[in-house]
Motif scaffolding. Structure first.
Motif, PDB file in Angstrom:
ATOM      1  N   UNK A 162       0.824  -1.210   0.000  1.00  0.00           N
ATOM      2  CA  UNK A 162       0.000   0.000   0.000  1.00  0.00           C
ATOM      3  C   UNK A 162       0.859   1.262   0.000  1.00  0.00           C
ATOM      4  N   UNK A 163       1.940   1.243   0.776  1.00  0.00           N
ATOM      5  CA  UNK A 163       2.823   2.410   0.823  1.00  0.00           C
ATOM      6  C   UNK A 163       3.518   2.638  -0.516  1.00  0.00           C
ATOM      7  N   UNK A 164       3.963   1.559  -1.147  1.00  0.00           N
ATOM      8  CA  UNK A 164       4.602   1.709  -2.464  1.00  0.00           C
ATOM      9  C   UNK A 164       3.630   2.274  -3.492  1.00  0.00           C
ATOM     10  N   UNK A 165       2.413   1.791  -3.487  1.00  0.00           N
ATOM     11  CA  UNK A 165       1.412   2.285  -4.434  1.00  0.00           C
ATOM     12  C   UNK A 165       1.104   3.757  -4.192  1.00  0.00           C
ATOM     13  N   UNK A 166       1.186   4.179  -2.948  1.00  0.00           N
ATOM     14  CA  UNK A 166       0.944   5.574  -2.615  1.00  0.00           C
ATOM     15  C   UNK A 166       2.137   6.461  -2.988  1.00  0.00           C
ATOM     16  N   UNK A 167       3.334   5.942  -2.816  1.00  0.00           N
ATOM     17  CA  UNK A 167       4.534   6.763  -2.979  1.00  0.00           C
ATOM     18  C   UNK A 167       5.042   6.840  -4.415  1.00  0.00           C
ATOM     19  N   UNK A 168       5.031   5.727  -5.116  1.00  0.00           N
ATOM     20  CA  UNK A 168       5.646   5.680  -6.447  1.00  0.00           C
ATOM     21  C   UNK A 168       4.670   6.220  -7.481  1.00  0.00           C
ATOM     22  N   UNK A 169       5.054   7.252  -8.220  1.00  0.00           N
ATOM     23  CA  UNK A 169       4.133   7.865  -9.181  1.00  0.00           C
ATOM     24  C   UNK A 169       3.656   6.859 -10.233  1.00  0.00           C
ATOM     25  N   UNK A 170       2.367   6.898 -10.511  1.00  0.00           N
ATOM     26  CA  UNK A 170       1.761   6.084 -11.574  1.00  0.00           C
ATOM     27  C   UNK A 170       2.038   4.589 -11.427  1.00  0.00           C
ATOM     28  N   UNK A 171       2.242   4.129 -10.208  1.00  0.00           N
ATOM     29  CA  UNK A 171       2.433   2.694  -9.998  1.00  0.00           C
ATOM     30  C   UNK A 171       1.081   1.990 -10.004  1.00  0.00           C
ATOM     31  N   UNK A 172       1.105   0.689 -10.247  1.00  0.00           N
ATOM     32  CA  UNK A 172      -0.137  -0.084 -10.291  1.00  0.00           C
ATOM     33  C   UNK A 172       0.044  -1.394  -9.555  1.00  0.00           C
ATOM     34  N   UNK A 173      -1.041  -1.873  -8.965  1.00  0.00           N
ATOM     35  CA  UNK A 173      -1.009  -3.173  -8.307  1.00  0.00           C
ATOM     36  C   UNK A 173      -1.262  -4.270  -9.320  1.00  0.00           C
ATOM     37  N   UNK A 174      -0.471  -5.324  -9.242  1.00  0.00           N
ATOM     38  CA  UNK A 174      -0.596  -6.477 -10.117  1.00  0.00           C
ATOM     39  C   UNK A 174      -1.119  -7.667  -9.317  1.00  0.00           C
ATOM     40  N   UNK A 175      -1.667  -8.696  -9.982  1.00  0.00           N
ATOM     41  CA  UNK A 175      -2.256  -9.826  -9.243  1.00  0.00           C
ATOM     42  C   UNK A 175      -1.235 -10.519  -8.344  1.00  0.00           C
ATOM     43  N   UNK A 176      -1.598 -10.708  -7.083  1.00  0.00           N
ATOM     44  CA  UNK A 176      -0.685 -11.279  -6.110  1.00  0.00           C
ATOM     45  C   UNK A 176      -0.685 -12.798  -6.103  1.00  0.00           C
ATOM     46  N   UNK A 177       0.328 -13.334  -5.416  1.00  0.00           N
ATOM     47  CA  UNK A 177       0.474 -14.780  -5.276  1.00  0.00           C
ATOM     48  C   UNK A 177       1.519 -15.048  -4.194  1.00  0.00           C
ATOM     49  N   UNK A 178       1.679 -16.308  -3.766  1.00  0.00           N
ATOM     50  CA  UNK A 178       2.785 -16.617  -2.845  1.00  0.00           C
ATOM     51  C   UNK A 178       4.122 -16.365  -3.530  1.00  0.00           C
ATOM     52  N   UNK A 179       5.141 -16.125  -2.734  1.00  0.00           N
ATOM     53  CA  UNK A 179       6.459 -15.901  -3.313  1.00  0.00           C
ATOM     54  C   UNK A 179       7.201 -17.237  -3.467  1.00  0.00           C
ATOM     55  N   UNK A 180       8.004 -17.370  -4.516  1.00  0.00           N
ATOM     56  CA  UNK A 180       8.862 -18.557  -4.572  1.00  0.00           C
ATOM     57  C   UNK A 180       9.991 -18.390  -3.551  1.00  0.00           C
ATOM     58  N   UNK A 181      10.516 -19.479  -3.030  1.00  0.00           N
ATOM     59  CA  UNK A 181      10.222 -20.890  -3.362  1.00  0.00           C
ATOM     60  C   UNK A 181       9.134 -21.529  -2.491  1.00  0.00           C
ATOM     61  N   UNK A 182       8.186 -20.767  -2.000  1.00  0.00           N
ATOM     62  CA  UNK A 182       7.068 -21.315  -1.241  1.00  0.00           C
ATOM     63  C   UNK A 182       6.365 -22.388  -2.086  1.00  0.00           C
ATOM     64  N   UNK A 183       6.080 -23.564  -1.529  1.00  0.00           N
ATOM     65  CA  UNK A 183       5.417 -24.622  -2.310  1.00  0.00           C
ATOM     66  C   UNK A 183       4.098 -24.176  -2.920  1.00  0.00           C
ATOM     67  N   UNK A 184       3.422 -23.211  -2.280  1.00  0.00           N
ATOM     68  CA  UNK A 184       2.154 -22.739  -2.810  1.00  0.00           C
ATOM     69  C   UNK A 184       2.285 -21.938  -4.086  1.00  0.00           C
ATOM     70  N   UNK A 185       3.512 -21.537  -4.427  1.00  0.00           N
ATOM     71  CA  UNK A 185       3.699 -20.739  -5.641  1.00  0.00           C
ATOM     72  C   UNK A 185       3.371 -21.522  -6.906  1.00  0.00           C
TER      73      UNK A 185
END
Length: 202
Positions: A162-185
């Motif tokens: 949320x802070x990055x989206x607020x601070x970085x000009x014209x930034x956009x949120x992209x679809x989230x997911x678990x991070x690798x190497x988490x097995x859920x990724x």
């Protein structure tokens, strides 16, 4: 061309574990992308040294940078120091700065590698991201996407996104997911690849 900047901080993470074994870099190459996925320095004194390390492997034309977790700090420092080399910046699962429990573990990992107190402070200090001020984030001028960890966790908190989206000009949120190497990724690999392909193709 895509530069992949892996996560980890003093924990033995490398590009193979973060990008290759989960299937990300091989799939991008199959899609026709030229991919660079260097290992980050194991004992950097500060994030500027990481940026210089990354810049040394880049060609002289701009690339799309996809960074994960603590690699987001290295990627942002690269974009700030060498803006002519970064045409797009995708910050995936950005690591949260300023959490006492998370920092305690990171400090112990870095100390076990022989990092000095000064170097540990340089790597852990920051505002929204480690090693970066919020004013610097507000000065980023390239296309920027922010991809949250979903579900969130202590090391990759929603407040950082949320802070990055607020601070970085014209930034956009992209679809989230678990991070690798988490097995859920693994269940999200195809969607993550589609997100990178769309982002890099703009």
């Amino acid at each position: 061309m895509i530069l992949l900047v892996h996560g980890g901080l003093g924990d033995g993470m490398n590009a193979d574990r973060f990008w290759t074994l989960p299937g990300i870099s091989p799939a991008l190459r199959e899609e026709g992308f030229r991919v660079l996925a260097p290992d980050r320095p194991r004992r950097p004194p500060h994030w500027a040294a990481e940026a210089e390390h990354l810049a040394a492997v880049l060609p002289r034309h701009p690339v799309t940078v996809v960074a994960g977790s603590n690699g987001c700090s290295a990627a942002v420092r690269l974009a700030l120091a060498f803006p002519h080399l970064v045409e797009g910046l995708l910050l995936a699962w950005p690591a949260t700065a300023g959490d006492a429990a998370v920092d305690f573990r990171a400090r112990a990992d870095l100390a076990s590698l022989g990092a000095s107190d000064q170097d540990i402070r340089a790597l852990l200090d920051g505002q929204t991201l480690r090693g970066v001020t919020d004013d610097e984030l507000a000065g980023l001028a390239m296309q920027t996407g922010v991809l949250p960890s979903n579900p969130g966790n202590r090391a990759h908190q929603r407040r950082t996104v949320d802070a990055l989206l607020r601070l970085v000009p014209d930034s956009e949120e992209l679809p989230g997911c678990p991070e690798p190497p988490d097995p859920g990724f693994a269940a999200h690999l195809d969607r993550f690849l589609a997100t990178i392909t769309e982002f890099a193709g703009r």
